[in-house]
Design a protein around this motif. Sequence first.
Motif: not given
Length: 701
Positions: A15-17, A42-44, A46-48, A323-325
Amino acid sequence: MRMLTPKKILKEVFGYDQFRPNQLEVIEHTLSGQDSIVIMPTGGGKSICYQVPALIFGKMTIVVSPLISLMKDQVDALTANGVKCAYINSTLGEVDRRVILDQAMSNQLDLLYLSPETFVHFYDQWIHQLPISLVAIDEAHCVSSWGHDFRPEYRQIKAIREKCPNIPFVALTATADKLTRRDIQEQLGLQTPELFLSSFNRPNLSLAVRSQIPKKKKQVEILNFIRSRQDESGIVYCLSRKECESWSDFLNDNGISSRFYHAGMSAESRDAVQEGFIEDAYQVICATIAFGMGIDKPNVRWVIHNNLPKNVEGYYQEIGRAGRDGLPSDTILYYNYRDVVLLNDFIKDSPNKDVYQEKIKRMLHYAEASSCRRIVLLSYFGEHNLQNCGNCDICKNPPDFIDGKIIAQKALSAAHRSGQAVGINLLINVLRGAQTMELFERNLHKIKTYGVGSEYSFAEWQHFINQLINLGIMEIAYDQKLHLKITSLGEEVLKSNVEVKLSLPVDKKTETKKKTPAKGPKPSSEIVDKLKTFRKELASKNRVPAYVIFNDATLEDLLLKRPKNLMELVDVHGMGKVKIERFGQELLDILSQEESAPTKKLSTTEETFLLYEKGLNLEQMANERKVSEPTIVNHLIKLYEEKKKVDLFRYISEYEVNQVKEVRQKLKGTHQLKPVYDALKGNIDYNKISMAYAILDQYEY
Ligand code: ADP
Ligand code: ZN
């Protein structure tokens, strides 16, 4: 192979643009079959980098992850997006393990998460038979013995890498230093890997530092800060276990749900606290740095440091939990010189004392910066040439510099004439000609510089003296009761014409909450509550944390875009196909219920503030507002404590404050007004006594 582009997957599944910096590059490199090392903060995101290829490759992606709690979170989050995945680790029973193995063998999974132990011990037994397209090594810094997270199993991955030369490997970490990077490269045995090094800048984190704030004032500030962020999760980091507990008690006593967390607790209690925080059962965690590793809560909205951290790396990692989101989040660092004494004390017997000391110095250097903090911070990590960030306290409120020679000379001379045997507070009292017991007892009112600095307030002097210390003109003798000493540079300033530039104190207004300005109508809190309740219910039904259902970024986007139908819901951040199918209609129903929000009225305190700004006196304000004078005084005190620009010295003289102080001390620091009023024989009225208390509670002078 499915004909799906990375971009399509990002949109339809997650769901990300848009990709974040380096994500698409890593994905394409991986899809071409080559190895990569990915270093992202962190929060950058990586998982994607491996999750998207996992959905494009025809076979399974193995993810090696050392953090068992994170494994479950990731699998929950992916499952909520309709991705077929599972994990195998020591927490799994034999039956579940069988089921998952069967699924893996028959290529029904897109991702399989494994602990490093499982991966290296069972590779030869059964893992090598699995249909594998990609291996992702998460937290890759664990291969390095330089850090504190060293995991010996990571060293055995190299042998496995050699056994399957045709499968690409991607190693990911948030640890940026060169030694670790070299270790990852050498110890994992990757084949001429491409290095993807992201900027460590986290522009959504605001940076602020508050120095030398007395405890009571700090409590008021932090309480007001948290209260202005209803329901927003945050962490207060403390140096000691005792402080964690007392902060947590303090917050609970003031109606904020909080728990403490430190290494002195049992593993079960710690897990329970961590769980409760992730599920939003507790708003605040007061913790030592033991807290945070392995926490992937995306909606931590703020991090406060109650003390100076021992090094910049740790500090950056800790604020990075906010603010990881990607939404605006706030960080505030409080410190005072006592922290430095304590930190130095911790390390005094360490064989690496010099290194640690240097690290503390660098941390202090950051805390005392008078230019953009982000530039200071990132240059520490080797990123240079940055522009002023606009999102730190210095950028928002840049200091004005003045010729500070006379100021410096006054302070130096006062220190000299006091035998260099006074601390900051007493020195300021001498400079300002204050009338305190301690001062009289030590005969300091008789020295020549007594009262030569009365044109500046106590806070202003604090600000100046901090800078003199920063500039190396004075120094604090940490081993001699924090007395201020004159350095050799200070001697020069006293005697000759050395230039001294000092910044003027910036009027630290209430740190206004930074949010992207809402474009649509302001959401009523009712609709927000409804959406959150819906999220919470669905989360507990599915036994996942609330953010797995949808996170705060999605919530904000829903309120901003106000989708009216399923088609429009596609445009909302974080709403992939599966989520739209599962509960899209219910979201639309909730959104359609909202009536127009009423416009917000000024609070009664805010109305008083407007009159204060016009310069009215107490009586005039009371008449205008049709309330009593004590009520007005209460408003003013409230405004004063919240750091709005209210100057109580408009209504009370410093002499009067000191009189109240001395009498109050004799009465054992009473909080009642009457005894003090009586002792002063009615010479100072009740309004003034209330204000004096407020002032005395803010400054320990
Ligand atoms: P890391 O492992 O680097 O700390 P994560 O992979 O957990 O970070 O991602 C952090 C957050 O950012 C997650 O909530 C994730 O869904 C979100 N995210 C990742 N990539 C994107 C993107 N391209 N657009 C929007 N959000 C993203
Ligand atoms: Zn800045």
